[in-house]
Write an enzyme that holds these catalytic residues in place. Sequence first.
Site, PDB file in Angstrom:
ATOM      1  N   LYS A  60      14.384   1.826  -5.305  1.00  0.00           N
ATOM      2  CA  LYS A  60      14.944   2.834  -4.411  1.00  0.00           C
ATOM      3  C   LYS A  60      16.448   2.708  -4.212  1.00  0.00           C
ATOM      4  O   LYS A  60      16.981   1.638  -4.011  1.00  0.00           O
ATOM      5  CB  LYS A  60      14.267   2.753  -3.027  1.00  0.00           C
ATOM      6  CG  LYS A  60      12.789   3.002  -3.050  1.00  0.00           C
ATOM      7  CD  LYS A  60      12.415   4.472  -3.090  1.00  0.00           C
ATOM      8  CE  LYS A  60      12.956   5.234  -1.941  1.00  0.00           C
ATOM      9  NZ  LYS A  60      12.013   5.530  -0.895  1.00  0.00           N
TER      10      LYS A  60
ATOM     11  N   SER B 148      15.834  -0.539  -0.609  1.00  0.00           N
ATOM     12  CA  SER B 148      14.602  -0.722   0.153  1.00  0.00           C
ATOM     13  C   SER B 148      14.178  -2.175   0.020  1.00  0.00           C
ATOM     14  O   SER B 148      14.362  -2.790  -1.026  1.00  0.00           O
ATOM     15  CB  SER B 148      13.528   0.205  -0.402  1.00  0.00           C
ATOM     16  OG  SER B 148      12.240  -0.329  -0.146  1.00  0.00           O
TER      17      SER B 148
ATOM     18  N   GLU C  52      21.473  10.461   5.829  1.00  0.00           N
ATOM     19  CA  GLU C  52      20.393  10.632   6.808  1.00  0.00           C
ATOM     20  C   GLU C  52      20.889  10.343   8.219  1.00  0.00           C
ATOM     21  O   GLU C  52      20.544  11.030   9.173  1.00  0.00           O
ATOM     22  CB  GLU C  52      19.223   9.719   6.471  1.00  0.00           C
ATOM     23  CG  GLU C  52      18.497  10.125   5.197  1.00  0.00           C
ATOM     24  CD  GLU C  52      17.545   9.036   4.739  1.00  0.00           C
ATOM     25  OE1 GLU C  52      16.471   8.911   5.335  1.00  0.00           O
ATOM     26  OE2 GLU C  52      17.889   8.304   3.795  1.00  0.00           O
TER      27      GLU C  52
ATOM     28  N   HIS D 145      16.988  30.837   2.035  1.00  0.00           N
ATOM     29  CA  HIS D 145      15.645  30.363   2.432  1.00  0.00           C
ATOM     30  C   HIS D 145      15.231  29.151   1.589  1.00  0.00           C
ATOM     31  O   HIS D 145      14.048  28.916   1.390  1.00  0.00           O
ATOM     32  CB  HIS D 145      14.589  31.462   2.287  1.00  0.00           C
ATOM     33  CG  HIS D 145      15.004  32.784   2.847  1.00  0.00           C
ATOM     34  ND1 HIS D 145      14.706  33.174   4.134  1.00  0.00           N
ATOM     35  CD2 HIS D 145      15.723  33.798   2.298  1.00  0.00           C
ATOM     36  CE1 HIS D 145      15.209  34.382   4.341  1.00  0.00           C
ATOM     37  NE2 HIS D 145      15.840  34.784   3.246  1.00  0.00           N
TER      38      HIS D 145
END
Length: 460
Positions: free
Chosen positions: A284, A278, A291, A157
């Site tokens: 970043k 970025s 992704e 979980h």
Amino acid sequence: MDSLSRSGAFAESVDKRVERFTESISFDCKLYMHDIRASIAHAQMLAAQNVLTDDEAKNIESTLQAIGDEISSGTFVWKQELEDVHMNIEAALIERLGDVGRKLHTARSRNDQVVTDLRLWIRDKIDEIDSLVLQLQQAFVGRCERDAEVILPAYTHLQRAQPVLAPHVWLAYCEKFQRDRERLADCRKRVNICPLGSAAVAGTSMDIDRQLTAEQLGFEGIAANSIDVSSDRDFVLETAFCLTTIVLHLSGWAEEWILWSTSEFGFIELPQNFCTGSSIMPQKINPDVLELTRGKSARAVGHLQTLVTLVKGLPLAYNRDLQEDKPALFDLVETTIGCLQLAEPIVAGAQLNVKSIESRLSDGYLDATALMEFLMKQGKPQRTAHHLVGSIVRKAMEMQIPLEKLSLEDFQAIDPTLDSSVYDVLGAKNAVKALKSYGSSAPGEVAKQIDRWRTQLSVK
Ligand code: ARG
């Protein structure tokens, strides 16, 4: 040149809009090599059966090869009015050989031709994908030595559950990808059946030898029912399901590593040459490849859905709907290969942040289950032990300390039978050491599994 499929029965030529709507050359040109291979095998069989002369077959073979070379080099011009890869190639053959070229389509139809090509193409792609999945497994096994001592929290979980060895996690992925490969190998058996000679639907009255073409093309068997095989696309569905499962496994892995690479988790450093920046936030380093692996899995699921829906309710045998199998399948294959090609270097190149992982291993009471089993070994029923450990954890939570920091008096206040041996199972390291069962994170068991995988996947 008018389409080869419009016979003398037509008084009018086709409407341009129909031509645009029905063409498949824009995507099935991918099959050209397999189409040529199948045509050569077909011509050789026709010659062996004295339907063609040897000279005719040789002429067809060398001309088809020349056409193939032109296609490979990019000089061949595809024509939309010739609809698909099969008729484009055949028309070019006829243009060069005249009547001899016109004989090639003896005892076959595009209905058996298209599934022959597709089966050959899929067979190659299955082999390519299998070796990419193998390389990915090898990357996971290759990490096991490097990360042998690292203990990670296992989650259920997405809550901290129990401590495990990092190699135990890597091998969890190996198992999944092994099943993926087994599924592919099984699917390959059903893909590797030759439809050629089924012709349009009923077979043919020509004297052909289907065994011969099948052998030439490396098929393991020949389809026993001409009606079935020209309508069958379950081999496409099966392949799509196998690939979707691979991509879903990759998507789960990607999601996990995206989380792990956040400063909130701080478990892993992804190889920087596989990360992106970025345009506005200079600090970043983004996990875009992971992704997109997760994102591209949506395509796989969509394509599988398309294919399943495509065959729903189709009567026997060939129906033009089936042409729509290719865009979905092709993109699914490309997506799978693309994801796999990037997964392997990321798995091999990522670094675990051992310090950061260790510094928080005492968070989340990962050793609570080990303590419970310790009490059970002292004779407490599981439900009782579960309840007692719950109380012990509550006390530690109130004091904001890990279990091993509780004093013996604290333990004895909850269970007077406890003595100092309780500390032997506390802490992540001890909790892992206490494990025993086959398939568990017990260090001895994990070592055996690593050995097994090394041998099985030939990892040095
Ligand atoms: N372009 C077609 C396809 O991909 C080839 C088979 C066409 N057969 C036919 N009878 N129209 O399915």
